[in-house]
Write an enzyme that holds these catalytic residues in place. Structure first.
Site, mmCIF file in Angstrom:
data_model
loop_
_atom_site.group_PDB
_atom_site.id
_atom_site.type_symbol
_atom_site.label_atom_id
_atom_site.label_comp_id
_atom_site.label_asym_id
_atom_site.label_seq_id
_atom_site.Cartn_x
_atom_site.Cartn_y
_atom_site.Cartn_z
ATOM 1 N N HIS A 26 -27.450 39.034 -12.419
ATOM 2 C CA HIS A 26 -26.577 40.157 -12.762
ATOM 3 C C HIS A 26 -25.353 40.100 -11.857
ATOM 4 O O HIS A 26 -25.443 40.273 -10.640
ATOM 5 C CB HIS A 26 -27.347 41.464 -12.554
ATOM 6 C CG HIS A 26 -26.674 42.681 -13.109
ATOM 7 N ND1 HIS A 26 -25.322 42.864 -13.077
ATOM 8 C CD2 HIS A 26 -27.192 43.814 -13.686
ATOM 9 C CE1 HIS A 26 -25.002 44.031 -13.607
ATOM 10 N NE2 HIS A 26 -26.138 44.630 -13.997
ATOM 11 N N SER A 40 37.508 2.600 -18.189
ATOM 12 C CA SER A 40 38.392 2.050 -19.215
ATOM 13 C C SER A 40 38.129 2.743 -20.557
ATOM 14 O O SER A 40 38.366 3.938 -20.696
ATOM 15 C CB SER A 40 38.207 0.535 -19.308
ATOM 16 O OG SER A 40 39.202 -0.031 -20.129
ATOM 17 N N CYS A 87 -21.173 48.348 -13.739
ATOM 18 C CA CYS A 87 -21.568 47.072 -14.334
ATOM 19 C C CYS A 87 -20.787 46.723 -15.595
ATOM 20 O O CYS A 87 -20.684 45.549 -15.958
ATOM 21 C CB CYS A 87 -23.062 47.083 -14.661
ATOM 22 S SG CYS A 87 -24.104 47.671 -13.314
ATOM 23 N N HIS A 92 -26.840 43.291 -22.716
ATOM 24 C CA HIS A 92 -26.710 43.610 -21.298
ATOM 25 C C HIS A 92 -27.880 42.960 -20.572
ATOM 26 O O HIS A 92 -27.691 42.387 -19.496
ATOM 27 C CB HIS A 92 -26.687 45.125 -21.122
ATOM 28 C CG HIS A 92 -26.394 45.567 -19.728
ATOM 29 N ND1 HIS A 92 -25.253 45.218 -19.062
ATOM 30 C CD2 HIS A 92 -27.107 46.340 -18.859
ATOM 31 C CE1 HIS A 92 -25.250 45.744 -17.844
ATOM 32 N NE2 HIS A 92 -26.387 46.438 -17.704
#
Length: 1488
Positions: free
Chosen positions: A361, A641, A184, A320
């Protein structure tokens, strides 16, 4: 500003999360408190394969965080073939696309980044592999017998180990490329490792992130008491009701750079990473999967220490936060321990949050989702709510901590710098924590500088037209927002910070104007690259032209106007600087103030030569220097020219000071010359001569239909009047003298004497010469006499254009006022749609801004593929802004799971690519029978299966189609299963299907399996006979050609038999019959014997001798006899007598077309007449010897096929066989018909040109020195263009095959069929000049090697090339010019060849599979045309239009060519024609 030593800047980010297609939508959902975990309906679950039993289970939770479009991928953008994309893990696909968007957000083009870029990425185990791909095969057999290649290939495209390196390979990144796997916490660990790599100098920029997909996707999950997943389908971190998490899908990446480097580069900084740390739990915990609060506290404290901050300054932590009863309390325990070490009291609590309450998750992508959320919070100075939080879990003891949970959206209040921590903890114990800080104020605030005035150039890139359209719409929407970015910042970001492929440039003035221009379907200010129109994927890097394509044109006298370039002088410092430098030099030389003359003077004053020439030099020189600062370079210069002096100065011939002195003297001397006038006339130089008075001379040829003449004013005035009365357009040229004529002669000595004292150098850039119309040599450039002669000699501008326009895709840039030179270029005959013109300055009548015109020109150049350096357009304070990312094509690439049977997964089938469809072998056999190469058909099928495409262009490069080394192995293995020997290396050496097929066949041919033809008792048929038989299109017994002779009635049957016996025994082809066995044909030649096969028929009684009725009766008999020859196994020659009453008898040799050609009929006629003469004179019949007989020739064909002279023509025939772009069967209403026509499905239309028209053709041949065949084919091309359409048509021609490749073969006296058949491309166009069209056909025919002999040998005898050529489509048109058919001879000879009688029956009806067969011949002084057409494929109206149009097109072609006649053809190109007195002798015809 003090920059922390170890700080890392987040300069780019991208992501796709549940309910959010990008980072912007992600923030919108967070701000609104939206939960992206949804309830799935019963029908959705059933559609996903969920069983009724599962649906009835109370433990089954019908909730999931869904990610849209997981089955979609822009395979073409990343170079993946469809099948490879289908097999590639969707996690990798999404990671690729997000990585690209992250780099775009960072303003980083990997191809232009000065440094190395690393990749640190992670993905979950591939559910797609397990659930979808492997469901198509027996799981017990996957590895039962050991790993094989296809299993390895399958895992290579789906295993997580290959995620990071796949990004590096796709984007050509050379820094560290590391797959990170810590469960994880993987994606946050990837960020930590990327930071370390940057700090250690391993790379200069890094991508870091993760990708995770739950597959099957639209399904729920099972819960059980005590499990880590929620029983209610909601993730409720920190809440008293928290009962677990919900796993979901998502992908996210950040782009990182050292902060100091990001600031120096002017990057947009989203946030700053002050420090990070990782560690592991070890074993001091309840179990392997359990968390360890002490280890979590340690990693957070270490991150604070590395960052050099006190924990009291951290005001937010993205936790977390899984919402599990076990995990949340342990995480808060660790946080408390880490934060309580601070010795500083907090002024406010630290806020906690968890993105898992919104999106669930995301497994390995959980950490990057939390990081991106926190970065967005810092950018927006706001904190979203943690959803479902009502009251805290008492186990957290938040009331005894410095933490509070953010329960609603609100501003991020903070006394000092906003700092945050982000945690991610993995199962198995790897913990990661990152400390973030808001971006420095200087970097985060948009520049306060005002928007720069003036136009901006907006650049967009895309690989398809559709993507370009989406990009335009998205950018317009971004500009229309109230707080949209400054236009100058948009222009800077797109020009300097995006990768460019197919391009579009738009010149705009403000945001509102930009949005309008971008939304418009077409707009004068928008320039789109050609490739963006075709809808195909392409890459600018592969197709970008070099400066060699660009030619600068510098105009001369007459282009000047008052106020020219004033806008550039006022707004472009580079232009003003060089203008001022030149103006100062001319002021010193002439005393003239060019600022006043050019910007504020009068038109009359500026027309004076001593003012206009310095003014033009100054403006054009400054303009060239300005365009040079944008990196635009030219491969050649043309000056007109005075413009030639500017070109020479820029090329380094003159230094600037010398050039100023030279132009000043030249202008003064010209001004002091006698006055005159000039006019432009809409006539070519040859045509205008007849109108010119004595003192008026040609001054310039600007294009073949326009020239300039000059002379005294009164004579020019009279000339204008005369031309006007004649209806010829004429206009005055703004000139006061007769330039480039002998009127300039008085000044030449003084000018040359001056130049001889100057130092001239060879040019650094090639120059074209006005004097010669071709490239200037170094000797000519440094020769003062050449520059002197230029003054009094006509300007050959048309010839100069002829040189540069001969190259395709030229881009002509007029570097000066107006557009006269580019206008002449577009009128030139060699101008094509592949050429482009660009004008850097406006026309004097245009009321537009000079800078706007200049920027439009730069945009047009850039869109044409010319590299432009946009640095000079960089704002004073450049600011990178966020703009919409690339709009990837949403194409589905997906293998559905198979729940019922075990089969082979696509791309993974026990050692070979995807299984062969039933019947493929039969299809291969059928294809081979249709004349296609079996080898190529097999390889085509293998390539199609491996690449996942329905068909493969035989000339497309394997690697351009998305092939790689692993796919090469797959193809080699699949080929082995088909009995073909190929190594993977062969794909590198022979990367196209055509070249690989030829290599495989060549290998087979050299294996020694073929039986030498010399060893065969009965020789195989030669290539042209194979051509006839291989198609199986006509009844071989009916295809006979008559040879008719008139015999004196006194010649008896014994004499006839004796003559025939001698002639037939002398020529072995007349004793030939064919034996076929299963499609293999052999020639059986009977031994010499007395000739007995003679039939006799009489003209009916009552028909007068010599009358028309008698001739008609004879023709009827002969036609009937020819129709009776239907036995395919009979000898190929038969003889008949048609006896008249009292008049001559007619002897008819009915000879099969396969053993006689025009020369053979001439040989036979000569031999028969000779033999009769000898017989009637009582002499022994003795015929001229035959050197090489038919049988010997047939045996030698195999050897000739491998003769170097034949093999050397392989590439010619293979290349020419694919040039056709127009097929009559496709261009006309009727569909292409593969089956041959029956006789009743063929119709003939005939027409005859008068003797006068035919004489006109002869006159054209002599005038243009071009063959009759060339003229007729050119007329045919025009006819097709006028009646069917323009393009390149494949036409099959006939050639003389008696000119062989070996000196020991002499076929001059051999009877047989030596006609060669070969295809040529014929351009069908209406706009091409007559002489150019004749030249084009002539060159095409002249390039045919060896009269086309090699084509038949390579097509029917040499197997490797035969399969390649045999796969090509039969040309729609067969064309034959048979030459002159001699008229009936006069006299009383006893035996005479009767061509007049032969003519109506001499040719069999066609049927070789062409849509049209056009036969042209000369007879009776007229040209005859027979149009045979297949009524199934060609409508009658079209055939009639072709037949009706051809004579008109032919006459018009000749008349046009005579009108534009020239005699520049080399004598070596004069070609002969069959003339009267020869039946047809093709060997006298040249190729063109």
């Amino acid at each position: 500003m003090s920059i922390p030593e170890n700080a890392i800047a987040v300069v780019g980010m991208a992501g796709r999360f549940p309910g959010a297609k990008d980072v912007s939508a992600f923030w919108s959902n967070l701000r609104r408190g939206k939960e992206s975990i949804v309830t799935l309906s019963e029908q959705e679950l059933r559609d996903a394969g969920v069983s009724d039993k599962t649906l009835a289970d109370p433990a089954y939770v019908r909730r999931a965080p869904l990610l849209d479009g997981i089955d979609e991928f822009d395979a073409g953008f990343f170079g993946f073939p469809p099948l490879a994309a289908q097999v590639l893990d969707p996690q990798h696909r999404l990671f690729l696309q997000c990585a690209w968007h992250a780099l775009e957000d960072a303003g980083a083009d990997p191809a232009r980044f000065d440094g190395s870029i690393g990749v640190y990425g992670t993905s979950s185990p591939s559910g797609y592999l397990l659930h979808n791909l492997l469901s198509h095969r027996d799981p017990n057999a996957v590895l039962a017998e050991g790993l094989n290649f296809d299993q390895f290939s399958l895992f290579l495209q789906n295993d997580k180990d290959f995620l990071a390196t796949r990004i590096s390979h796709a984007f050509n990144l050379r820094g560290p490329s590391i797959a990170v796997q810590t469960a994880c916490s993987s994606s946050l660990v990837a960020v930590h490792l990327a930071c370390l790599s940057l700090l250690s100098g391993e790379c200069d920029m890094a991508l870091a992130g993760g990708s995770s997909l739950c597959i099957p996707h639209r399904v729920g999950y099972f819960t059980s008491p005590g499990s880590m997943v929620s029983a209610v389908g909601h993730c409720r971190p920190f809440d008293v009701r928290a009962d677990g998490t919900v796993f979901g899908s998502g992908v996210g990446l950040v782009v990182l750079k050292p902060l100091a480097a990001a600031i120096d580069a002017g990057d947009r900084i989203h946030a700053v990473i002050r420090g990070s740390a990782i560690n592991n739990d070890g074993s001091a915990k309840m179990g392997y999967a359990a968390p360890n609060p002490a280890a979590q506290a340690d990693v957070i404290a270490e991150a604070h220490a590395v960052s050099g901050i006190d924990s009291s300054t951290v005001s937010y932590v993205e936790c977390h936060g899984t919402g599990t009863p076990l995990g949340d309390p342990i995480e808060i325990q660790g946080l408390r321990a880490a934060f309580e070490v601070s010795q500083t009291s907090r002024s406010a609590p630290c806020v906690l949050g968890s993105v898992k309450s919104n999106i669930g998750h995301l497994e390995v992508a959980a950490g990057i989702a939390g990081l991106i959320k926190t970065i967005l919070c810092l950018k927006n100075k706001a904190l979203p709510a943690t959803l479902h939080y009502t009251s805290p879990n008492p186990e957290l003891r938040l009331d005894q901590s410095p933490f509070v949970v953010q329960s609603k959206y609100g501003p991020w209040e903070c006394d000092g710098v906003r700092r945050a921590g982000v945690s991610s903890f993995g199962v198995g114990g790897t913990n990661a924590h990152v400390v973030l800080e808001e971006a420095p104020a200087e970097a985060s605030e948009v520049s306060a500088h005002a928007e720069p005035a003036g136009p901006q150039v907006i650049l967009l890139s895309a690989q398809t037209a559709a993507a370009l359209g989406e990009s335009r719409t998205a950018l317009a929407a971004a500009l229309e927002t109230q707080d949209g970015p400054r236009l100058s910042d948009v222009a800077y970001t797109l020009a300097r910070r995006r990768k460019h492929n197919v391009t579009m440039a738009a010149v705009v003035h403000d945001r509102e104007h930009a949005a309008t221009v971008l939304r418009a379907a077409e707009h004068d200010n928008v320039f789109v690259g050609e490739a963006a129109h075709d809808g195909e994927h392409g890459d600018r890097a592969d197709a970008a032209p070099t400066s060699d394509r660009v030619v600068f044109l510098f105009p001369g006298q007459g282009a000047q106007h008052v106020g020219m370039a004033k806008g550039l002088y006022d707004t472009e410092p580079v232009f003003a600087q060089h203008f001022d430098t030149c103006a100062a030099g001319f002021r010193d030389e002439t005393g003239i103030d060019l600022h006043a003359e050019v910007f504020d003077g009068t038109a009359t004053d500026l027309e004076r030569i001593d003012r206009s020439q310095p003014a033009l030099f100054t403006v054009e020189y400054a303009l060239a220097k300005l365009v040079d600062t944008f990196g635009v370079r030219a491969g050649a210069y043309i000056g007109y020219s005075t413009g030639e002096y500017i070109a020479a100065t820029l090329a380094g011939v003159f230094d600037l000071q010398t050039a100023i002195k030279t132009v000043s003297l030249r202008a003064r001397l010209m001004h002091e010359s006698p006055p005159g006038a000039m006019v432009a006339v809409a006539l070519g130089p040859d045509d205008v001569t007849q109108y010119l008075p004595p003192e008026v001379e040609l001054s310039a040829v600007n294009d073949p239909g326009n020239c300039v003449v000059a002379g005294p004013k009164d004579q020019i005035r009279a000339l204008r009047q005369r031309l006007t009365e004649a209806g010829i357009p004429v206009r005055r040229v703004r000139a006061t003298h007769a330039f480039h004529t002998s009127a300039m002669d008085p000044m030449l000595g003084q000018f040359q004497e001056f130049l001889s004292r100057q130092q001239l150098r060879p040019p650094r850039t090639p120059l074209l010469s006005n004097l010669t119309g071709s490239w200037m040599s170094d000797q000519q450039v440094v020769d003062p006499a050449s520059w002197t002669r230029q003054i009094s000699s006509p300007i050959r501008f048309a010839d100069e254009l002829d040189v540069v326009l001969a190259a395709p895709s030229r881009i002509l840039v007029e570097v000066g006022p107006g557009g006269s030179l580019t206008g002449s270029a577009m009128r030139h005959p060699k101008w094509s749609t592949t050429h482009r013109t660009v004008r850097l300055m406006r026309h004097p009548l245009q009321d537009v801004d000079d800078r706007d015109t200049f920027l439009r020109a730069l945009g047009e150049l850039w869109s044409a593929g010319v590299e432009v350096d946009w640095t000079p357009r960089r704002p004073a304070v450049p600011h990178l802004v966020s703009l919409p990312g690339y709009p990837f094509a949403r194409q589905r690439h997906w293998v559905e799971p198979n729940h019922t049977v075990w089969a082979q997964a696509p791309g993974a089938n026990n050692g070979s690519p995807a299984g062969t469809a039933d019947g493929s072998t039969a299809a291969t056999v059928d294809a081979a029978r249709n004349g296609e190469s079996q080898t190529e058909v097999t390889l085509q099928r293998i390539w199609s299966q491996c690449l996942g495409v329905s068909s493969v262009d035989r000339n497309a490069n394997f690697f351009d189609l998305g092939g790689d080394s692993l796919m090469a192995i797959s193809i080699a293995m699949a080929a082995a299963n088909e009995g073909l020997t190929i190594t993977p290396q062969d794909l590198y050496e022979y990367p196209t299907l055509a070249s690989l097929t030829a290599a495989v066949d060549a290998s087979f041919a050299s294996s020694g399996l073929a039986k030498p033809p010399e060893a065969q008792a009965n020789p195989a048929v030669p290539p042209n006979v194979t051509y006839f038989l291989d198609r199986g299109l006509r009844d071989t017994g009916r295809c006979r050609v008559p040879l008719i002779l008139r015999l004196d009635p006194k010649i008896g049957l014994p004499d006839i038999r004796a003559v025939l016996t001698a002639v037939v025994n002398h020529h072995d082809a007349l004793r030939l019959h064919l034996v076929g066995n299963d499609g293999i044909w052999e020639q059986h030649i009977a031994a010499p014997a007395e000739f007995t096969g003679l039939s006799n028929r009489s003209v009916p009684n009552g028909v007068a001798a010599g009358s028309p009725e008698e001739r008609a009766a004879v023709l009827g008999i002969l036609a009937e006899l020819l129709e009776d020859q239907t036995d395919p196994n009979a000898p190929l020659a038969a003889v008949h007598i048609a006896a008249a009453h009292g008049g001559p008898h007619y002897l008819c040799l009915a000879i099969h077309a396969m053993v006689t050609d025009d020369s053979s009929r001439q040989i036979l006629a000569t031999d028969i007449v000779t033999a009769f003469g000898q017989r009637l004179a009582g002499e022994e019949i003795t015929l001229e010897p035959v050197s090489t007989g038919w049988r010997e020739w047939s045996l030698r064909c195999a050897a000739l096929a491998t003769h170097p002279a034949a093999l050397d023509t392989r590439s010619y025939w293979i290349e020419n066989s694919t040039k056709a772009t127009l097929w009559l069967a496709d261009a006309l209403p009727n569909a292409h018909t593969a089956h041959p026509p029956r006789a009743d499905e063929l119709t003939k239309l005939s027409s005859t040109l008068s003797v006068e028209q035919t004489s006109e053709l002869d006159d054209g041949r002599r005038r243009f020195r071009r063959s009759i065949q060339t003229i007729l084919l050119a007329a045919l091309g025009r006819t097709i263009a006028q009646t069917v359409g323009e393009g390149v048509v494949a036409v099959e021609l006939e050639g003389e095959g008696r000119s062989v490749l070996r000196p020991d073969v002499d076929l001059r006296r051999t009877v047989g069929w030596f006609t060669t058949y070969y295809p040529v491309p014929l351009a069908c166009a209406t706009g091409l000049g007559a002489l150019a069209q004749l030249d084009a056909v002539h060159n095409t025919l002249k390039s045919v090697p060896h009269y086309g002999i090699g084509y038949g040998l390579l097509r029917y005898v040499y197997a490797p090339t035969g399969r390649v050529l045999g796969a090509q489509r039969t040309p729609d048109i067969h064309f034959r010019y048979a030459g002159v058919i001699p008229e009936l001879p006069s006299g009383d000879a006893p035996v005479q060849f009767d061509s007049d009688m032969t003519l109506p029956v001499r040719e069999p009806i066609p049927g070789m599979g062409h849509a049209i067969e056009l036969r042209v011949y000369r007879f009776g002084g007229s040209l005859h045309l027979d149009w045979w057409y297949d009524t199934r494929r060609i409508p009658a109206a079209t055939a009639e239009a072709l037949e009706r149009t051809f004579p008109l097109a032919l006459s018009a072609l000749i008349q046009e060519a005579i009108a534009a006649e020239h005699t520049e053809h080399d004598d070596s190109e004069i070609v002969g024609e069959p003339e009267a007195g020869a039946l047809v002798d093709l060997s006298s015809m040249d190729a063109g």
